[in-house]
Design an enzyme around this catalytic site. Structure first.
Site, PDB file in Angstrom:
ATOM      1  N   GLN A  95       0.816  -1.206   0.000  1.00 40.45           N
ATOM      2  CA  GLN A  95       0.000   0.000   0.000  1.00 40.45           C
ATOM      3  C   GLN A  95       0.853   1.261   0.000  1.00 40.45           C
ATOM      4  O   GLN A  95       0.324   2.362  -0.089  1.00 40.45           O
ATOM      5  CB  GLN A  95      -0.913   0.009   1.236  1.00 40.45           C
ATOM      6  CG  GLN A  95      -1.933  -1.107   1.268  1.00 40.45           C
ATOM      7  CD  GLN A  95      -2.660  -1.206   2.604  1.00 40.45           C
ATOM      8  OE1 GLN A  95      -2.667  -2.250   3.233  1.00 40.45           O
ATOM      9  NE2 GLN A  95      -3.266  -0.116   3.048  1.00 40.45           N
TER      10      GLN A  95
ATOM     11  N   PHE B 295      -5.999  -4.036   3.532  1.00 39.69           N
ATOM     12  CA  PHE B 295      -6.665  -3.751   4.809  1.00 39.69           C
ATOM     13  C   PHE B 295      -5.726  -3.132   5.842  1.00 39.69           C
ATOM     14  O   PHE B 295      -6.003  -3.176   7.037  1.00 39.69           O
ATOM     15  CB  PHE B 295      -7.309  -5.016   5.385  1.00 39.69           C
ATOM     16  CG  PHE B 295      -8.159  -5.776   4.414  1.00 39.69           C
ATOM     17  CD1 PHE B 295      -9.282  -5.200   3.840  1.00 39.69           C
ATOM     18  CD2 PHE B 295      -7.824  -7.073   4.042  1.00 39.69           C
ATOM     19  CE1 PHE B 295     -10.058  -5.901   2.929  1.00 39.69           C
ATOM     20  CE2 PHE B 295      -8.591  -7.776   3.124  1.00 39.69           C
ATOM     21  CZ  PHE B 295      -9.713  -7.189   2.563  1.00 39.69           C
TER      22      PHE B 295
ATOM     23  N   GLU C  65       0.563  -1.750   4.565  1.00 34.23           N
ATOM     24  CA  GLU C  65       0.968  -0.346   4.625  1.00 34.23           C
ATOM     25  C   GLU C  65       2.436  -0.231   5.015  1.00 34.23           C
ATOM     26  O   GLU C  65       3.221   0.424   4.345  1.00 34.23           O
ATOM     27  CB  GLU C  65       0.096   0.431   5.610  1.00 34.23           C
ATOM     28  CG  GLU C  65       0.485   1.894   5.688  1.00 34.23           C
ATOM     29  CD  GLU C  65      -0.444   2.716   6.558  1.00 34.23           C
ATOM     30  OE1 GLU C  65      -0.046   3.841   6.933  1.00 34.23           O
ATOM     31  OE2 GLU C  65      -1.558   2.260   6.880  1.00 34.23           O
TER      32      GLU C  65
ATOM     33  N   ARG D 251      -5.253   7.404  17.044  1.00 33.66           N
ATOM     34  CA  ARG D 251      -6.583   7.401  16.410  1.00 33.66           C
ATOM     35  C   ARG D 251      -7.610   6.698  17.293  1.00 33.66           C
ATOM     36  O   ARG D 251      -8.794   7.077  17.299  1.00 33.66           O
ATOM     37  CB  ARG D 251      -6.533   6.758  15.022  1.00 33.66           C
ATOM     38  CG  ARG D 251      -7.838   6.924  14.246  1.00 33.66           C
ATOM     39  CD  ARG D 251      -7.732   6.424  12.823  1.00 33.66           C
ATOM     40  NE  ARG D 251      -7.143   7.396  11.918  1.00 33.66           N
ATOM     41  CZ  ARG D 251      -7.837   8.300  11.225  1.00 33.66           C
ATOM     42  NH1 ARG D 251      -9.162   8.381  11.361  1.00 33.66           N
ATOM     43  NH2 ARG D 251      -7.233   9.113  10.396  1.00 33.66           N
TER      44      ARG D 251
ATOM     45  N   ARG E  46      -7.640  -1.734   8.871  1.00 31.58           N
ATOM     46  CA  ARG E  46      -8.806  -0.923   8.491  1.00 31.58           C
ATOM     47  C   ARG E  46      -9.493  -0.294   9.719  1.00 31.58           C
ATOM     48  O   ARG E  46     -10.013  -0.996  10.585  1.00 31.58           O
ATOM     49  CB  ARG E  46      -9.779  -1.824   7.739  1.00 31.58           C
ATOM     50  CG  ARG E  46     -10.824  -1.099   6.937  1.00 31.58           C
ATOM     51  CD  ARG E  46     -11.626  -2.115   6.145  1.00 31.58           C
ATOM     52  NE  ARG E  46     -12.546  -1.493   5.204  1.00 31.58           N
ATOM     53  CZ  ARG E  46     -13.319  -2.190   4.365  1.00 31.58           C
ATOM     54  NH1 ARG E  46     -13.255  -3.508   4.343  1.00 31.58           N
ATOM     55  NH2 ARG E  46     -14.126  -1.570   3.542  1.00 31.58           N
TER      56      ARG E  46
ATOM     57  N   PHE F 243      -7.678   1.659  11.763  1.00 33.01           N
ATOM     58  CA  PHE F 243      -6.439   2.208  12.311  1.00 33.01           C
ATOM     59  C   PHE F 243      -6.585   2.642  13.762  1.00 33.01           C
ATOM     60  O   PHE F 243      -6.194   3.729  14.142  1.00 33.01           O
ATOM     61  CB  PHE F 243      -6.002   3.395  11.428  1.00 33.01           C
ATOM     62  CG  PHE F 243      -4.515   3.668  11.443  1.00 33.01           C
ATOM     63  CD1 PHE F 243      -3.643   2.847  10.760  1.00 33.01           C
ATOM     64  CD2 PHE F 243      -4.003   4.747  12.137  1.00 33.01           C
ATOM     65  CE1 PHE F 243      -2.274   3.105  10.759  1.00 33.01           C
ATOM     66  CE2 PHE F 243      -2.640   5.015  12.138  1.00 33.01           C
ATOM     67  CZ  PHE F 243      -1.778   4.188  11.457  1.00 33.01           C
TER      68      PHE F 243
ATOM     69  N   THR G 204      -3.536  11.524  10.494  1.00 31.59           N
ATOM     70  CA  THR G 204      -3.312  12.370  11.663  1.00 31.59           C
ATOM     71  C   THR G 204      -1.886  12.903  11.706  1.00 31.59           C
ATOM     72  O   THR G 204      -1.590  13.777  12.523  1.00 31.59           O
ATOM     73  CB  THR G 204      -3.641  11.607  12.955  1.00 31.59           C
ATOM     74  OG1 THR G 204      -2.919  10.364  12.980  1.00 31.59           O
ATOM     75  CG2 THR G 204      -5.133  11.317  13.022  1.00 31.59           C
TER      76      THR G 204
ATOM     77  N   ALA H  27      -5.954   5.457   5.576  1.00 37.56           N
ATOM     78  CA  ALA H  27      -6.712   6.533   6.226  1.00 37.56           C
ATOM     79  C   ALA H  27      -7.963   6.918   5.441  1.00 37.56           C
ATOM     80  O   ALA H  27      -8.460   8.043   5.575  1.00 37.56           O
ATOM     81  CB  ALA H  27      -5.832   7.765   6.453  1.00 37.56           C
TER      82      ALA H  27
ATOM     83  N   GLU I 214     -12.805   3.016   5.494  1.00 37.08           N
ATOM     84  CA  GLU I 214     -12.722   2.500   6.862  1.00 37.08           C
ATOM     85  C   GLU I 214     -14.008   2.612   7.684  1.00 37.08           C
ATOM     86  O   GLU I 214     -14.300   1.705   8.474  1.00 37.08           O
ATOM     87  CB  GLU I 214     -11.587   3.205   7.598  1.00 37.08           C
ATOM     88  CG  GLU I 214     -10.221   2.847   7.058  1.00 37.08           C
ATOM     89  CD  GLU I 214      -9.121   3.684   7.683  1.00 37.08           C
ATOM     90  OE1 GLU I 214      -8.299   3.123   8.416  1.00 37.08           O
ATOM     91  OE2 GLU I 214      -9.101   4.907   7.430  1.00 37.08           O
TER      92      GLU I 214
END
Length: 776
Positions: free
Chosen positions: A211, A242, A246, A324, A356, A358, A456, A525, A726
């Site tokens: 990702q 998902f 990442e 988060r 997903r 986060f 964020t 995100a 998400e």
């Protein structure tokens, strides 16, 4: 007040946007012709890589003898930490993720070395020949282990407002509890895989199921000690991500690249499914310790929660994930006095990572559990307790100081779903059923979702895109977003086709590559369409303006009398095809290529002060779920789900509804069947489909109603749409709350001792506890 809707004429004029167009790879998915990395024809001489893993979860590597490994026929190379030319670090930020263990072993299965061989089978068999000596220690596995040892991967963090302790003490009613939220395996259909092909002068081309191609590029360069510009990372599509790809696709891409550098030959690494389970992180599991004070109507007056996250052995993305979770610890509810605190705990397990939502789902589920506890304590309907606490116009500031600007959207959406799901009548029917049914109990819950959209980390809220218009009128599109099945590519293509007024078929979607669009953020995100759609529109718009300027000059017509639609360009009272104008522009030396860039406006976040606007906007949703539970076995079924979700003015309703359905079912799996179990020695016992249960088709409710809430994003997003990736995960909170509601019917005078996931075993334990006969 809702922002005024755009004139109907504009909506009717749109040819591609807001149309339920099919996924660009949908047919290929069905036919099996969509090419994934393992489908790429292997270059001549390709070698295969396997990873040697630690048999202990914690300790010191005293010695590693790989001589027997090297002696296996077909083994070309064995790579250890001493063979790394650059930094032995594949972490995304904190420098605490070694590619291979040098001395300290931190989790069971951690990579010690890699074998490069002529076949995957030879490599996998050869790794077992290694002889190692490990000075083992007792590992930390649980939250409690980490607390006892005082070990964290990052410092503690907290923020809030007012004096929640005083507010709770002064409240007419108060409760305290401890709630556990389990982790989750990503279970992408395509496992972790990478193919690295060496080129000239130290160049290397890496095909990675990631990702975050830019991070793969950067970390490969870091480990190989070469400039970023020498590395190209390419990703056409993933078979699911998902969040699990990442940051954690990087290690396998780097290993393949190191092997290619060492051997001078193409090298491929594909993890076996069992190894993928063991070697890659999961959704963080949490222990949530909370106290709340409230009045007789169930309105909160003070709330304090400690979010204790089990992060694994390194920081990975735990800074953002746990932040988060804190940002969403309020979900949709006003908290007059509040303290949200967190610990990022270190354990000797694989590093947990993005998933997903986060962290948002964990923080959100905790407050939904508290809402139910308040309802049970006051005897009120849980939905009425939720209404009593919803953000409203005069009480609309989050614990971190951001204003909730769409309180009307939130309230109207929940009230609409209450009516369309027939909640009140069904609540009465279920009460009557439960009164006459001693064994089978039904439950119902309606829960809201408020989810913040943006990274964020402020600097990550940017994207780039590259658009070429060729002289035949065809368009080449490339951007930094990655396609993992979510439909990002087709959405961005719709934006470009709409901008030029041409058929979608004219827009050629191409693989994401760092050679075309550099320095991109991960596709995460929920911001893929927001960021890349805008960047692509910026690029296409710049080209279009140059084409308009040339047409205006060539035909002597004002620019405002030139329009692009239906594959033609209307210039005053005449028209020509889009490709004809493209040819004329080329002949006139008008550049028809542009790199577009977009950065999200308005967002600010001061982490030290715990205040700001970390999100551009909020997406909203609500779900009403009905379940039935066999209280003698814990077996259960979701009978019906009604969902109303806010995606603004949808770019593609078909894609968005598919994301909502899929996200809900994935969230349901997290909360009902997917359970991660580690032994005291650190073995992951649920390491394959035989022991780890994701939802299947039969788990989807027979009645599954999904609708899009008619709304328009008040912020200037791409065609006033909202993100959809998400937020639907958290719609499944309604399933967990419905299960708790069903169990509560056994004894309405007592709270339900149920943690997530609510597996049949966990439900049975809760049922027996309410019957006064707790299980061991």
């Amino acid at each position: 007040m809702n922002a005024p809707a755009k004139p109907m004429m504009e909506a009717e004029a749109l040819r591609h946007i807001r149309q339920p167009l099919p996924h660009d790879s949908g047919l290929k998915h069905v036919q099996g012709s969509a090419q994934y990395i393992d489908d790429i024809r292997e270059p001549d001489g390709t070698l295969h890589v396997a990873v040697g893993q630690s048999p202990k979860a914690r300790g010191r590597l005293v010695s590693l003898d790989v001589s027997a490994v090297r002696a296996v026929p077909g083994v070309v190379a064995v790579l250890t930490a001493s063979d790394i030319p650059g930094k032995n670090d594949v972490s995304p930020a904190f420098g605490d993720d070694p590619l291979f263990v040098d001395t300290d072993i931190s989790f069971l299965g951690q990579a010690l070395f890699a074998v490069v061989a002529t076949s995957r089978d030879v490599a996998r068999r050869a790794v077992k020949k290694a002889v190692m000596e490990i000075d083992a220690e007792t590992p930390s596995i649980t939250v409690e282990d980490a607390l006892e040892r005082g070990e964290t991967v990052l410092p503690d963090y907290a923020y809030g407002r007012g004096d929640p302790d005083a507010a709770i003490a002064q409240a007419p009613l108060k409760l305290a509890g401890r709630f556990r939220v389990g982790g989750q395996e990503h279970f992408y259909l395509e496992g972790q895989i990478a193919l690295a092909v060496p080129g000239e002068d130290g160049d290397i081309h890496v095909y990675s199921s990631t990702q975050h191609p830019t991070e793969v590029q950067h970390v490969v360069a870091r480990v190989l000690d070469i400039p970023d510009a020498y590395v190209t990372c390419e990703t056409r599509r993933m078979g699911g991500g998902f969040g699990g790809k990442e940051s954690q696709a990087t290690q396998w891409a780097v290993t393949a690249a190191l092997a290619a550098r060492a051997t001078g030959r193409p090298c491929k690494l594909r993890l076996d499914r069992d190894d993928d389970f063991v070697l890659t992180g999961k959704r963080h599991d949490f222990r949530c310790d909370w106290t709340v004070g409230f009045d007789g109507d169930g309105r909160m007056q003070g709330y304090a929660v400690d979010l204790l996250a089990r992060c694994g052995y390194s920081a990975d993305l735990s800074s953002g994930v746990v932040d988060r979770a804190m940002f969403h610890a309020d979900n949709a509810y006003w908290m007059p006095a509040v303290r949200i605190a967190s610990k990022r705990l270190k354990t000797n397990t694989v590093s947990n990572t993005a998933f997903r939502g986060f962290g948002g789902p964990q923080g959100m589920l905790a407050i939904e559990h508290v809402m139910d506890r308040i309802a049970w304590a006051t005897g009120r309907d849980p939905l009425d307790v939720r209404y009593a606490n919803l953000y409203r116009e005069t009480e609309n500031v989050t614990p971190y100081g951001m204003e909730v600007e769409e309180t009307d959207t939130l309230l109207n959406l929940v009230r609409t779903l209450e009516q369309t799901s027939n909640y009140r009548a069904r609540r009465e029917e279920i009460a009557a059923f439960n009164a006459s049914s001693p064994i089978m109990k039904r439950g119902l819950a309606l829960t809201p979702v408020k989810f913040g959209i943006s990274f964020t980390l402020t600097h990550m809220n940017q994207a780039g895109a590259l658009v070429h218009v060729y002289q035949d009128g065809s368009v080449h599109l490339n951007h930094g977003g990655t396609e993992m099945g979510q439909g990002l590519y087709v959405k961005v293509a719709q934006v470009v086709a709409e901008e030029f007024g041409i058929a979608l078929e004219r827009v050629r979607i191409t693989a994401t590559t760092t050679a075309k669009v550099p320095n991109t953020s991960p596709t995460a995100a929920s911001s893929g369409s927001d960021l890349n759609g805008m960047a692509a529109r910026v690029a296409a718009g710049a080209i279009k303006r140059r084409m308009i300027a040339h047409a205006a000059e060539a035909y002597g017509v004002p620019e405002d009398q030139i329009a692009f639609r239906d594959d033609r360009v209307f210039v005053g009272n005449q028209s020509l095809s889009f490709d004809e104008l493209a040819k004329k522009c080329i002949a006139a030396r008008v550049p028809l290529s542009e790199a577009g860039h977009y950065k999200t406006p308005k967002i600010t976040w001061n982490r030290d002060k715990g205040t700001g606007r970390p999100f551009f906007y909020f997406a909203y949703g609500a779900a009403c779920s009905e379940v039935i539970v066999d209280t003698l076995t814990g077996e259960n079924r979701l009978l019906r789900a009604d969902i109303l979700h806010d995606v603004g003015r949808s770019l593609n309703p078909a894609i968005d509804i598919g994301q909502i359905e899929g996200g809900f079912v994935q969230g349901m799996g997290w909360l009902t069947t997917e359970e991660l179990v580690f032994s005291r020695e650190g073995h992951l016992l649920t390491h394959a489909p035989s022991t780890y249960k994701i939802p299947v088709a039969s788990d989807v409710p027979a009645e599954f109603n999904v609708a899009l809430f008619p709304n328009e994003n008040r912020e200037e997003t791409i065609y006033r749409s909202k993100a959809v990736g998400e937020p639907p995960i958290m719609l499944a909170n309604s399933v967990f709350c419905a299960l708790a509601d069903a169990v509560h019917a056994i004894d309405p005078s007592r709270p339900v001792p149920l943690d997530a996931p609510a597996t049949p075993e966990a439900i049975l334990r809760a049922c027996e506890a309410l019957r006064g006969r707790p299980m061991g």
